[in-house]
Write a protein that holds these residues in place. Structure first.
Motif, mmCIF file in Angstrom:
data_model
loop_
_atom_site.group_PDB
_atom_site.id
_atom_site.type_symbol
_atom_site.label_atom_id
_atom_site.label_comp_id
_atom_site.label_asym_id
_atom_site.label_seq_id
_atom_site.Cartn_x
_atom_site.Cartn_y
_atom_site.Cartn_z
ATOM 1 N N TYR A 246 0.823 -1.217 0.000
ATOM 2 C CA TYR A 246 0.000 0.000 0.000
ATOM 3 C C TYR A 246 0.855 1.265 0.000
ATOM 4 N N GLU A 247 2.094 1.146 -0.422
ATOM 5 C CA GLU A 247 2.978 2.311 -0.426
ATOM 6 C C GLU A 247 2.535 3.347 -1.451
ATOM 7 N N PHE A 248 1.830 2.947 -2.496
ATOM 8 C CA PHE A 248 1.415 3.909 -3.519
ATOM 9 C C PHE A 248 0.361 4.868 -2.990
ATOM 10 N N PHE A 249 -0.315 4.545 -1.891
ATOM 11 C CA PHE A 249 -1.231 5.503 -1.280
ATOM 12 C C PHE A 249 -0.483 6.629 -0.585
ATOM 13 N N ARG A 250 0.733 6.354 -0.116
ATOM 14 C CA ARG A 250 1.522 7.378 0.577
ATOM 15 C C ARG A 250 2.344 8.215 -0.403
ATOM 16 N N LYS A 251 2.897 7.566 -1.423
ATOM 17 C CA LYS A 251 3.734 8.265 -2.399
ATOM 18 C C LYS A 251 3.291 7.884 -3.807
ATOM 19 N N LYS B 239 -8.551 -2.654 -11.224
ATOM 20 C CA LYS B 239 -9.401 -3.834 -11.043
ATOM 21 C C LYS B 239 -10.232 -3.743 -9.767
ATOM 22 N N TYR B 240 -9.599 -3.401 -8.652
ATOM 23 C CA TYR B 240 -10.299 -3.428 -7.368
ATOM 24 C C TYR B 240 -10.823 -2.066 -6.940
ATOM 25 N N GLY B 241 -10.181 -0.984 -7.372
ATOM 26 C CA GLY B 241 -10.684 0.344 -7.081
ATOM 27 C C GLY B 241 -10.695 0.663 -5.600
ATOM 28 N N ILE B 242 -11.876 1.046 -5.108
ATOM 29 C CA ILE B 242 -12.019 1.524 -3.742
ATOM 30 C C ILE B 242 -11.777 0.424 -2.723
ATOM 31 N N LEU B 243 -11.835 -0.848 -3.124
ATOM 32 C CA LEU B 243 -11.583 -1.939 -2.183
ATOM 33 C C LEU B 243 -10.155 -1.888 -1.651
ATOM 34 N N LEU B 244 -9.208 -1.519 -2.499
ATOM 35 C CA LEU B 244 -7.822 -1.403 -2.037
ATOM 36 C C LEU B 244 -7.676 -0.298 -1.004
ATOM 37 N N ASN C 151 -8.985 -1.596 2.240
ATOM 38 C CA ASN C 151 -8.004 -2.492 2.861
ATOM 39 C C ASN C 151 -6.858 -1.718 3.509
ATOM 40 N N TYR C 152 -6.486 -0.608 2.887
ATOM 41 C CA TYR C 152 -5.409 0.215 3.431
ATOM 42 C C TYR C 152 -5.841 0.946 4.697
ATOM 43 N N LYS C 153 -7.107 1.321 4.784
ATOM 44 C CA LYS C 153 -7.590 2.110 5.909
ATOM 45 C C LYS C 153 -7.989 1.265 7.114
ATOM 46 N N ILE C 154 -8.298 -0.001 6.921
ATOM 47 C CA ILE C 154 -8.774 -0.828 8.043
ATOM 48 C C ILE C 154 -7.747 -0.928 9.169
ATOM 49 N N PRO C 155 -6.458 -1.213 8.898
ATOM 50 C CA PRO C 155 -5.498 -1.258 10.022
ATOM 51 C C PRO C 155 -5.359 0.066 10.751
ATOM 52 N N HIS C 156 -5.427 1.178 10.033
ATOM 53 C CA HIS C 156 -5.315 2.477 10.696
ATOM 54 C C HIS C 156 -6.533 2.765 11.558
ATOM 55 N N GLN C 157 -7.703 2.333 11.120
ATOM 56 C CA GLN C 157 -8.900 2.514 11.933
ATOM 57 C C GLN C 157 -8.839 1.675 13.195
#
Length: 544
Positions: A200-205, A348-353, A356-362
């Motif tokens: 999930y590094e592409f969400f940060r950079k 392919k997955y769109g908002i599902l990714l 998945n990235y936000k669940i651990p932070h929540q």
């Protein structure tokens, strides 16, 4: 020739033959009566068969009869035995069947419904059998393995789908059902449990994963994508960005490769049959995103004779695909390959990714209200401190932090010298604990080859700050730091230096010396020093 006798003559013959040896009895008048005359002969109807004779009379023959006494006795014992035993009260009625039987029995034991067996392997090749329900996701399996292996829980753990015959592997997405993924795997395919820092590094950079020259709009829209809205554009289903560029594609049924202009849209992966034309008549569909998954090729040079080392493959999701059904592609460099594979997942997955990235932070935010969060080793959580005064202060100046580290090293040196005076080993002999304590750290991998260190770094995601330490094969007294920066892997040799009769370690030609490797790693986690970036993510190998 034997003839059939009538019933009366047959009966009389048998009667005369068997009447002689019978002892005589006397009736009440004193007349002698034989035993066969007291009662008529037994002729059960079920034991005799009646068949017509040629003379028009009936002949009855005997048949074997089954004796059911033993079987009936066994059935009676089985019926009586459960009732004769005392009833054992069930101490856990909630664990029994839905009927809630109050006693323990064969019918009241809980039977697992919808459970499946999977085998997960660690980096050392040792597997662990896990029983999972049908609706268990890859994230849940990782959480279970983290708990059983006593690992640090973070969002970097992943389940890897590995196909050794095809030379392919991919990280299973956190929302995918493990049982469904296993249903379409080959018998020799495996699940691996490892870390992947680039998941999930592409969400940060996002700019590091999507170069500007590879991202373009569709023909319906004009302009370029602003850098701040790059990731929102991919996640927004109403807009249609695409990835374009040249790729080498392996021809079907051949060992040759062909260079094509390929572009990735939300509808699928296409190639142009005429140069760089995007007209519909020149488009050829290579793969549908909804029915395929993207894999990393682990043995492209050897198995597919690839022109470069940066291969990836498009494999159908359902069914056990053969070599002729695979779309093996090859990029020019690592950045291009990462861009293609990341864009394939996002489109392919769109908002599902993103979920998945936000669940651990929540989860961390929710747990922080009740307990103190565990601080990770990163540039934001470790700072240089000065405790010389009454109160500690943060050292912001890098030059001052470096001098403080040197002063701390001299303090440790003087303390070790005072301990030597009290009877410890002489300064020339390094303490045994100091020379081997680094081997217990997760980032130390012992005497491995340079190629093996490259493989480990590549498997766990080529993000900035990913590192490991290993023994030097050219110098038995030295070590090597393997570090990833800008998707390139570099090696720094750590050499021993002797000063005042004591051995120190340094990677900058003696400018900064350390007592052992643990002090060296901790220092470069706080300061970049002579390295291109700080040490952030240790490359670890977990044993299940």
């Amino acid at each position: 020739m034997t003839s059939l006798l009538p019933y009366k003559s047959l009966h009389s013959t048998c009667k005369t033959r068997h009447s002689d040896p019978a002892p005589p009895f006397h009736d009440s008048h004193g007349n002698g009566v034989r035993s066969n005359e007291l009662a008529p002969a037994r002729r059960p109807a079920s034991n005799l068969a009646t068949t017509p004779s040629p003379l028009g009379q009936k002949v009855r023959r005997s048949k074997p009869m089954r004796i059911l006494a033993v079987r009936q006795l066994q059935e009676e014992e089985q019926q009586v035995r459960p009732a004769s035993l005392p009833a054992i009260p069930n101490p856990f009625p909630e664990l029994c069947s839905p009927t809630g039987s109050p006693t323990l029995g064969s019918d009241s034991l809980p039977q697992p419904a919808g459970t499946h067996i999977i085998q997960v392997f660690g980096e050392d090749g040792v597997g662990k059998v896990v029983e999972v329900p049908a609706d268990m996701t890859a994230r849940d399996v990782c959480q279970l393995l983290v708990y059983k292996s006593h690992c640090l829980d973070d969002e970097c753990w992943t389940l890897v789908e590995h196909h050794p015959l095809l030379g392919l592997e991919r990280c299973v997405e956190d929302h995918e059902l493990v049982v469904q993924v296993q249903a379409y795997m080959f018998p020799d395919s495996k699940f691996f449990f490892r870390k992947n820092y680039a998941k999930y590094e592409f969400f940060r950079k996002p700019l590091n994963f999507f170069p500007e020259q590879m991202v373009a709009w569709c023909q319906d829209s004009n302009g370029t994508i602003p850098p701040s809205q790059l990731l929102q554009t991919f996640l927004n289903s109403s807009r249609c960005p695409e990835i374009q560029g040249f790729l080498y594609m392996k021809e079907m049924g051949r060992k040759s490769w062909k260079k094509l202009f390929v572009f990735l849209r939300r509808s699928g992966l296409y190639c142009s049959t005429k140069g760089m034309s995007k007209e519909p008549r020149h488009l050829h569909l290579l793969s549908d995103l909804d029915e395929s998954n993207v894999f990393t090729v682990t043995a492209g040079r050897k198995m597919y004779n690839a022109p470069t080392d940066y291969q990836f493959c498009i494999k159908p999701c359902k069914g056990r695909a053969e070599l002729k059904e695979l779309r093996v592609l090859c990029a020019e460099d690592e950045q291009s390959r990462t861009c293609w594979m990341t864009a394939f997942r996002v489109l392919k997955y769109g908002i599902l990714l993103y979920q998945n990235y936000k669940i651990p932070h929540q989860r961390k935010t929710a747990s922080s209200n009740f307990s103190t969060a565990v601080r990770s080793v990163s540039e934001n959580s470790l700072v240089a401190m000065d405790f010389s005064g009454r109160t500690g202060r943060v050292i912001d100046n890098p030059a001052e932090a470096l001098s403080a580290a040197k002063e701390e090293g001299h303090t440790w040196r003087k303390r070790s010298q005072r301990m030597n005076v009290l009877g410890n080993p002489c300064p020339q002999d390094p303490p045994i604990l100091t020379s081997v304590i680094h081997r217990t750290q997760l980032w130390f991998h012992g005497r491995i080859m340079r190629e093996e260190s490259h493989r480990l770094i590549t498997q766990q995601g080529q993000v900035d700050g990913l590192f490991l330490l290993r023994d030097s094969r050219s110098n038995p007294k030295a070590f090597v730091l393997t570090l990833c920066h800008h998707q390139k892997i570099r090696h720094f040799q750590i050499l021993p230096y002797e000063e005042d009769g004591q051995v120190f370690l340094s990677l900058d030609d003696g400018s900064t010396k350390f007592m052992d490797l643990i002090h060296l790693v901790e220092f470069y986690q706080l300061n970049r020093g002579a390295l291109p970036c700080k040490l952030k993510h240790p490359c670890t190998m977990v044993t299940l």
